[in-house]
Enzyme design. Structure first.
Site, PDB file in Angstrom:
ATOM      1  N   HIS A 146      -6.329   8.251  -3.067  1.00 39.85           N
ATOM      2  CA  HIS A 146      -6.520   9.210  -1.981  1.00 39.85           C
ATOM      3  C   HIS A 146      -7.670   8.721  -1.106  1.00 39.85           C
ATOM      4  CE1 HIS A 146      -4.279  12.641  -3.856  1.00 39.85           C
ATOM      5  NE2 HIS A 146      -4.569  11.975  -4.957  1.00 39.85           N
ATOM      6  N   HIS A 154      -1.805   5.951  -7.178  1.00 37.77           N
ATOM      7  CA  HIS A 154      -2.105   6.205  -5.774  1.00 37.77           C
ATOM      8  C   HIS A 154      -3.585   6.521  -5.609  1.00 37.77           C
ATOM      9  CE1 HIS A 154      -0.842  10.141  -7.437  1.00 37.77           C
ATOM     10  NE2 HIS A 154      -1.612  10.729  -6.511  1.00 37.77           N
TER      11      HIS A 154
END
Length: 141
Positions: free
Chosen positions: A99, A97
């Site tokens: 950010h 992931h």
């Protein structure tokens, strides 16, 4: 992966404040944001780290990260952003992931100390999701 929180959110099996979803990625608001409007971009396929991301998905994934970064900045009227990724260490969910954290001058963020804030309620978090979604339409990849 059946027990992965990010897979469940990306596929709609668990609730999340989705700002973008297509066949390749899902992007949703972090519920414990550094700053409001903090988005996580994840591949829809369960991939744990950047080094696990197949070469043919690198370009499409980061094209979406690039587009979403612009939408976050415009959607929350930020002057810039901090775009980051942990790889194993400090990766709170073992799913790749990125950010995207909206930034402004003198916002108080220093180094890698990431204080977290809270949204007042679901209505406030949904309003941030809507503002970012509005900056994506229409997007084609």
């Amino acid at each position: 992966m059946s027990d992965c929180l990010f897979c469940a959110i990306a596929n709609g099996d668990k609730p999340g404040f989705i700002v973008f979803r297509d066949d390749s990625v899902a992007a949703f608001l972090d519920t414990r944001p550094v700053f409001k409007g903090h988005v996580l971009v994840v591949p829809r396929e369960h991939i744990e780290t950047l080094t696990d991301l197949p070469a043919d998905l690198v370009g499409p994934f980061f094209l979406r990260v690039q587009t979403l970064t612009s939408a976050v900045e415009r959607g929350v009227e930020a002057r810039g952003s901090f775009v980051a990724m942990n790889n194993r260490i400090s990766q709170s969910v073992p799913h790749l992931h990125v950010h995207i954290v909206p930034r402004n001058p003198k916002d108080g963020l220093r180094g890698f100390f990431w204080p977290r804030m809270k949204y007042a309620d679901d209505a406030e978090i949904e309003s941030f999701a809507e503002r970012i979604r509005a900056c994506l339409a229409p997007v084609t990849f």
